[in-house]
Every structure is written in structure tokens, then in C-alpha cells.
Design a protein around this motif. Sequence first.
Motif, PDB file in Angstrom:
ATOM      1  N   LEU A 185       1.607  18.126   0.479  1.00 32.96           N
ATOM      2  CA  LEU A 185       2.025  16.729   0.401  1.00 32.96           C
ATOM      3  C   LEU A 185       3.540  16.607   0.467  1.00 32.96           C
ATOM      4  N   SER A 186       4.238  17.480  -0.231  1.00 36.20           N
ATOM      5  CA  SER A 186       5.691  17.457  -0.189  1.00 36.20           C
ATOM      6  C   SER A 186       6.214  17.778   1.200  1.00 36.20           C
ATOM      7  N   ALA A 187       5.474  18.616   1.944  1.00 35.00           N
ATOM      8  CA  ALA A 187       5.884  18.960   3.306  1.00 35.00           C
ATOM      9  C   ALA A 187       5.886  17.724   4.199  1.00 35.00           C
ATOM     10  N   LEU A 188       4.988  16.770   3.936  1.00 32.59           N
ATOM     11  CA  LEU A 188       4.981  15.534   4.705  1.00 32.59           C
ATOM     12  C   LEU A 188       6.272  14.755   4.485  1.00 32.59           C
ATOM     13  N   LEU A 189       6.774  14.760   3.265  1.00 28.49           N
ATOM     14  CA  LEU A 189       8.032  14.078   2.986  1.00 28.49           C
ATOM     15  C   LEU A 189       9.198  14.812   3.639  1.00 28.49           C
ATOM     16  N   GLU A 190       9.130  16.151   3.648  1.00 29.33           N
ATOM     17  CA  GLU A 190      10.177  16.915   4.324  1.00 29.33           C
ATOM     18  C   GLU A 190      10.185  16.608   5.823  1.00 29.33           C
ATOM     19  N   GLU A 191       8.994  16.443   6.396  1.00 26.35           N
ATOM     20  CA  GLU A 191       8.904  16.097   7.818  1.00 26.35           C
ATOM     21  C   GLU A 191       9.536  14.737   8.080  1.00 26.35           C
ATOM     22  N   ALA A 192       9.260  13.773   7.200  1.00 26.54           N
ATOM     23  CA  ALA A 192       9.850  12.448   7.356  1.00 26.54           C
ATOM     24  C   ALA A 192      11.368  12.508   7.211  1.00 26.54           C
ATOM     25  N   GLN A 193      11.846  13.344   6.287  1.00 23.40           N
ATOM     26  CA  GLN A 193      13.283  13.489   6.103  1.00 23.40           C
ATOM     27  C   GLN A 193      13.926  14.076   7.350  1.00 23.40           C
ATOM     28  N   THR A 194      13.260  15.041   7.975  1.00 25.29           N
ATOM     29  CA  THR A 194      13.786  15.656   9.191  1.00 25.29           C
ATOM     30  C   THR A 194      13.856  14.647  10.333  1.00 25.29           C
ATOM     31  N   GLU A 195      12.834  13.795  10.426  1.00 19.41           N
ATOM     32  CA  GLU A 195      12.832  12.785  11.481  1.00 19.41           C
ATOM     33  C   GLU A 195      13.936  11.750  11.275  1.00 19.41           C
ATOM     34  N   GLY A 196      14.302  11.518  10.033  1.00 18.79           N
ATOM     35  CA  GLY A 196      15.413  10.614   9.739  1.00 18.79           C
ATOM     36  C   GLY A 196      15.027   9.152   9.833  1.00 18.79           C
ATOM     37  N   HIS A 197      16.062   8.295   9.915  1.00 18.97           N
ATOM     38  CA  HIS A 197      15.849   6.853   9.927  1.00 18.97           C
ATOM     39  C   HIS A 197      15.218   6.388  11.233  1.00 18.97           C
ATOM     40  N   SER A 198      14.390   5.360  11.130  1.00 21.94           N
ATOM     41  CA  SER A 198      13.849   4.704  12.316  1.00 21.94           C
ATOM     42  C   SER A 198      14.843   3.660  12.796  1.00 21.94           C
ATOM     43  N   ALA A 199      14.921   3.496  14.107  1.00 27.43           N
ATOM     44  CA  ALA A 199      15.833   2.501  14.657  1.00 27.43           C
ATOM     45  C   ALA A 199      15.430   1.112  14.164  1.00 27.43           C
ATOM     46  N   GLY A 200      16.379   0.416  13.561  1.00 27.83           N
ATOM     47  CA  GLY A 200      16.098  -0.917  13.046  1.00 27.83           C
ATOM     48  C   GLY A 200      15.240  -0.927  11.803  1.00 27.83           C
ATOM     49  N   GLY A 201      15.053   0.242  11.177  1.00 31.43           N
ATOM     50  CA  GLY A 201      14.210   0.316   9.992  1.00 31.43           C
ATOM     51  C   GLY A 201      14.875  -0.256   8.755  1.00 31.43           C
ATOM     52  N   VAL A 202      14.082  -0.474   7.716  1.00 32.01           N
ATOM     53  CA  VAL A 202      14.593  -0.952   6.432  1.00 32.01           C
ATOM     54  C   VAL A 202      14.285   0.102   5.374  1.00 32.01           C
ATOM     55  N   PRO A 203      15.043   0.143   4.279  1.00 33.31           N
ATOM     56  CA  PRO A 203      14.819   1.171   3.256  1.00 33.31           C
ATOM     57  C   PRO A 203      13.436   1.065   2.631  1.00 33.31           C
ATOM     58  N   CYS A 204      12.768   2.182   2.458  1.00 38.03           N
ATOM     59  CA  CYS A 204      11.515   2.240   1.726  1.00 38.03           C
ATOM     60  C   CYS A 204      11.447   3.606   1.054  1.00 38.03           C
ATOM     61  N   THR A 205      10.639   3.713   0.020  1.00 36.40           N
ATOM     62  CA  THR A 205      10.526   4.951  -0.742  1.00 36.40           C
ATOM     63  C   THR A 205       9.102   5.475  -0.670  1.00 36.40           C
ATOM     64  N   LEU A 206       8.964   6.737  -0.300  1.00 36.07           N
ATOM     65  CA  LEU A 206       7.686   7.434  -0.339  1.00 36.07           C
ATOM     66  C   LEU A 206       7.787   8.506  -1.418  1.00 36.07           C
ATOM     67  N   ALA A 207       6.814   8.570  -2.305  1.00 38.64           N
ATOM     68  CA  ALA A 207       6.888   9.518  -3.416  1.00 38.64           C
ATOM     69  C   ALA A 207       5.569  10.256  -3.564  1.00 38.64           C
ATOM     70  N   VAL A 208       5.652  11.528  -3.935  1.00 39.93           N
ATOM     71  CA  VAL A 208       4.475  12.331  -4.268  1.00 39.93           C
ATOM     72  C   VAL A 208       4.604  12.739  -5.731  1.00 39.93           C
ATOM     73  N   LEU A 209       3.632  12.377  -6.548  1.00 43.10           N
ATOM     74  CA  LEU A 209       3.633  12.721  -7.964  1.00 43.10           C
ATOM     75  C   LEU A 209       2.403  13.566  -8.243  1.00 43.10           C
ATOM     76  N   ALA A 210       2.613  14.796  -8.662  1.00 47.65           N
ATOM     77  CA  ALA A 210       1.509  15.701  -8.955  1.00 47.65           C
ATOM     78  C   ALA A 210       1.635  16.204 -10.389  1.00 47.65           C
ATOM     79  N   PHE A 211       0.552  16.166 -11.143  1.00 47.32           N
ATOM     80  CA  PHE A 211       0.610  16.629 -12.530  1.00 47.32           C
ATOM     81  C   PHE A 211      -0.781  16.969 -13.018  1.00 47.32           C
ATOM     82  N   ARG A 212      -0.824  17.697 -14.109  1.00 49.77           N
ATOM     83  CA  ARG A 212      -2.108  18.058 -14.708  1.00 49.77           C
ATOM     84  C   ARG A 212      -2.583  16.916 -15.592  1.00 49.77           C
ATOM     85  N   ALA A 213      -3.756  16.408 -15.306  1.00 53.46           N
ATOM     86  CA  ALA A 213      -4.323  15.328 -16.099  1.00 53.46           C
ATOM     87  C   ALA A 213      -4.881  15.876 -17.406  1.00 53.46           C
ATOM     88  N   GLU A 214      -5.125  14.984 -18.349  1.00 54.91           N
ATOM     89  CA  GLU A 214      -5.743  15.394 -19.611  1.00 54.91           C
ATOM     90  C   GLU A 214      -7.153  15.923 -19.314  1.00 54.91           C
TER      91      GLU A 214
END
Length: 221
Positions: free
Chosen positions: A172-201
Motif C-alpha cells: 500500500l505504501s508503494a502506491l503512495l511512493e508511485e504517486a510521489q514519483t509521478e508528481g503533480h498533475s497539470a492543473g491539479g489541486v492539493p489532496c492528501t492520500l494516507a495509508v494507516l496500518a495498525f494492529r487492532a484489538e
Amino acid sequence: MTPQASLQITDPAAARALRQHHAFLGLFVQPQSPSEVAARAGMAANLVHHHARRLTDCGLLFEQRREGGRVYFQLAAREFRVPMTLLPPGDAQGNGTADLQDLSDGFLRAYERSWALVHDGEEDVYGFGDAHQPAPPMTPPDAPSPEGHPAHLDRLTLHLSPQRYRQLARALSALLEEAQTEGHSAGGVPCTLAVLAFRAEDTPHRSLSRAVNSFLGADPA
């Protein structure tokens, strides 16, 4: 008095001030008066003096000299060392807490904006019908948000081995790295993509649980 080469922080209040005012402190690498850094700090000189005095009380700055009615402040050290255990995540401003709070606040703002755009002018109707014709259950409409970057939450809880958990989290984090490598889209607006992984109770049941809360709608063809 001259700055120390390195200074270990042992007071949680000083550690919080260092984290919160890191950029402001950087204006005092060399001796500076409040009036000299006011423009760069984006503050009035008297407010700069107030903050500098507070950071002096925390031991992060020191009064280097007074000259012609001016007070010159400077960093107490070139390097501050803060033990990671001094501000644990349970602390209001502890390690990682601020990041999660920022993500939570940002998502809530996006959710409220998307909700308002989709449900503007609508109303909830609580009907009960009668014994012969019960009222149908409430079914919220499944309409996509007209905004370009609507809120999207996709949560999955399942039982994983440690190896599979690491594999999935890294993928999942690799998908964010791929997006970071591609960089900004022409005419794009700021948005946040997040991956949160943790051990549930730990829970006794073994069922797979998934919750999706999205305003994306159907993907365009």
C-alpha cells in the motif's frame, strides 16, 4: 555566553516548544533582535519579543546582549537532542500524535464538505407506517459528490500473519511512493492520500470486517 554545541532536552515543555516553534527558533542562529526578525517571522516586533522571552524561559534561547535599547536573542545550542520517550504518543503533542490529528482533522473537513454538496436541500424522514403497511427503512441516496476530490474511506479488518501484514502494508505504501514519483498533475489541486496500518484489538470472532464511506461514486468509463 556562547551557544553550546549540543544540548539534551529533559523537560517535556521545552520539547513541545522546540517542536512547535522550530521555524521561529531558526531565525536566531545568529544574535538577532525582535525588530530584525519581525518581517521574516510575520509578526510584530513586540510579539516576537514575547515569544523569544518565553523560549528563553524554556532554555532554548538566551539573551546574548543588550545594545542601544535592543535585546538580542540567540539559540542556546546549535543542536538540541530530545529523547524519543520524553514525548510518547500518549502525550497531547507526542511523537506521531500531531500527524494523526492533522489527518483526522483534514478528513473530517473533507467529509463535511462532501456531505454538504451531496445532501444539500435534503431531509431525513422518519416514518413508522402502521400495522398494515410498515414504513420502508431509510436508505440514504448513493450519489457521488460533484467535487473533484471527495472524501473516501475504505477500512478493512482481517486476521493476518506478521509476514503478510508487512507485505500488505508495504504494498500500500508503494502506491503512495508511485504517486510521489509521478508528481503533480497539470492543473491539479492539493489532496492528501494516507495509508494507516495498525494492529487492532484482539477479538474472539474470525469474521472479516470492511467499512467503506465514500463520495467517489462510480468510476468514469
